[in-house]
Design an enzyme around this catalytic site. Structure first.
Site, short mmCIF file in Angstrom:
data_model
loop_
_atom_site.label_atom_id
_atom_site.label_comp_id
_atom_site.label_asym_id
_atom_site.label_seq_id
_atom_site.Cartn_x
_atom_site.Cartn_y
_atom_site.Cartn_z
N TYR A 91 0.82 -1.22 0.00
CA TYR A 91 0.00 0.00 0.00
C TYR A 91 0.85 1.27 0.00
CZ TYR A 91 -3.83 -3.08 1.27
OH TYR A 91 -4.76 -4.08 1.27
N ASN A 119 -13.49 5.75 4.91
CA ASN A 119 -13.59 4.79 6.02
C ASN A 119 -12.70 5.12 7.21
OD1 ASN A 119 -15.48 3.28 4.64
ND2 ASN A 119 -13.93 2.02 3.64
N ASN A 165 -9.70 1.42 7.75
CA ASN A 165 -11.07 1.43 8.27
C ASN A 165 -11.13 1.16 9.77
OD1 ASN A 165 -10.25 -1.21 7.96
ND2 ASN A 165 -12.17 -1.94 7.10
N HIS A 191 -4.34 6.26 -1.17
CA HIS A 191 -4.94 6.23 0.17
C HIS A 191 -3.89 6.50 1.26
CE1 HIS A 191 -8.89 5.69 1.62
NE2 HIS A 191 -8.85 4.43 1.98
N ASP A 245 -6.42 11.52 2.39
CA ASP A 245 -6.70 11.68 0.96
C ASP A 245 -8.15 12.11 0.78
OD1 ASP A 245 -7.13 8.94 2.02
OD2 ASP A 245 -7.94 8.53 0.04
#
Length: 192
Positions: free
Chosen positions: A20, A119, A73, A25, A98
């Site tokens: 990631y 989230n 989340n 994100h 973001d």
């Protein structure tokens, strides 16, 4: 009115793990890294909150820079844990995230308001029991065509965006310092 003298918690949002690292994100993590770099700080695990933190001073203020180690989340657990541990009120928490509703590279400050389907923000609002924390919103733009936003935010920045990404992260870090130093309204006036 926010307290411009007490300890502040500045949280960059993202997802842990190398897959990631470079995704849209994770721009909150990237900005937190810029801020840590400015003070020569290294993130280390804070077991009581489940975040990685740097305790430092920024613009003359005691600041806890943080990156939750949970997935986006579930960010709220780490944020509320830090708020409790360091006795920081929601209005002294700055969340860097973001923002789909802003063009790539646009930076906006706000306090409270909706989560826009984000989230990480939803989790933080639930855990803190309020939406009244500060946000540094870093625009990533809307997905092209019919691409699903949930998919889009987990994709790496485009090659064009990557050329500007370092500058965007520096500007977002400047915005965080402004809000810590001047409070929301004065910082907004300076930035927007």
């Amino acid at each position: 009115m926010s307290d411009e003298t007490g300890t502040a918690v500045v949280v960059g949002l993202g997802n842990p793990g190398p897959q990631y690292e470079k995704t849209r994100h994770n721009i909150g993590f990237m900005v937190a890294d810029v801020l840590a770099g400015r003070v020569g700080g290294k993130f280390s695990a804070h077991k009581r909150s489940g975040a990685e933190i740097v305790q430092t001073r920024l613009v003359g203020r005691q600041v806890i820079l943080a990156k939750p180690r949970s997935y986006m989340n579930l960010s709220g657990g780490a944020v509320s844990g830090l708020a409790r541990f360091f006795s920081v009120k929601p209005e002294s928490i700055v969340v860097i995230h973001d923002e789909l509703d802003l063009d790539f590279g646009t930076i906006r400050l706000k306090q409270g308001g909706g989560e826009g389907g984000h989230n990480g923000l939803r989790s933080i609002s639930q855990s803190l029991g309020t939406k009244d924390y500060l946000r540094t919103r870093v625009g990533i733009g809307r997905p092209p065509g019919r691409q699903d936003p949930a998919d889009y935010v987990l994709k790496p920045f485009s090659s064009v965006e990557r050329k500007e990404l370092d500058l965007v992260c520096e500007e977002a870090a400047d915005a965080v310092e402004l809000v810590l130093q001047l409070g929301l309204e004065a910082a907004q006036n300076r930035l927007h």
